[in-house]
Design a protein around this motif. Structure first.
Motif, mmCIF file in Angstrom:
data_model
loop_
_atom_site.group_PDB
_atom_site.id
_atom_site.type_symbol
_atom_site.label_atom_id
_atom_site.label_comp_id
_atom_site.label_asym_id
_atom_site.label_seq_id
_atom_site.Cartn_x
_atom_site.Cartn_y
_atom_site.Cartn_z
ATOM 1 N N ASN A 58 0.840 -1.173 -0.120
ATOM 2 C CA ASN A 58 -0.044 -0.025 -0.062
ATOM 3 C C ASN A 58 0.830 1.169 0.045
ATOM 4 O O ASN A 58 0.541 2.273 -0.756
ATOM 5 C CB ASN A 58 -0.944 0.103 1.215
ATOM 6 N N ARG A 61 1.952 1.966 -3.599
ATOM 7 C CA ARG A 61 0.846 2.336 -4.120
ATOM 8 C C ARG A 61 0.713 3.906 -4.023
ATOM 9 O O ARG A 61 0.553 4.581 -4.864
ATOM 10 C CB ARG A 61 -0.333 1.479 -3.916
ATOM 11 N N LEU A 62 0.701 4.189 -2.526
ATOM 12 C CA LEU A 62 0.610 5.605 -2.406
ATOM 13 C C LEU A 62 1.677 6.577 -2.858
ATOM 14 O O LEU A 62 1.512 7.723 -3.342
ATOM 15 C CB LEU A 62 0.443 5.731 -0.842
ATOM 16 N N ARG A 63 2.852 6.138 -2.829
ATOM 17 C CA ARG A 63 4.029 6.764 -3.201
ATOM 18 C C ARG A 63 3.824 6.978 -4.773
ATOM 19 O O ARG A 63 4.389 8.124 -5.485
ATOM 20 C CB ARG A 63 5.453 6.085 -2.810
ATOM 21 N N SER A 65 1.074 7.047 -6.448
ATOM 22 C CA SER A 65 -0.070 8.198 -6.689
ATOM 23 C C SER A 65 0.253 9.260 -6.534
ATOM 24 O O SER A 65 0.034 10.388 -7.062
ATOM 25 C CB SER A 65 -1.438 7.708 -5.849
#
Length: 83
Positions: A58, A61-63, A65
């Motif tokens: 996660n 994924r956040l990085r 995004s």
């Protein structure tokens, strides 16, 4: 008998003592119950899990995004969900 010395935050100890008092146990008795169960069952006697939000998958994924948003002119800001 042996003595164990551990460090815990003051408020954690206070809340634990209050909970134990509510059920008629001392903190020492509650810890002994935990240790006996741990030794007998060879497992933590309650579920222990990590918050999936902080998983490496996660966070990656956040990085991605955030990088994509920043590369297209977007902005990132924190939101306080408690308000």
């Amino acid at each position: 008998m042996t003595q164990i010395s551990i460090r815990v935050e003051d408020d954690v100890k206070k809340r634990a003592e209050e909970a134990c008092a509510d059920i008629g146990l001392s903190l020492s008795a509650a810890i002994n119950i935990y240790l006996k169960k741990l030794g007998r069952e060879k497992r933590i006697p309650f579920e222990v899990s990590a918050d999936p939000f902080y998983s490496e998958e996660n966070m990656t994924r956040l990085r991605r995004s955030i990088a994509q948003m920043e590369s297209t002119g977007g902005t990132v800001h924190e939101v306080n969900l408690n308000d």
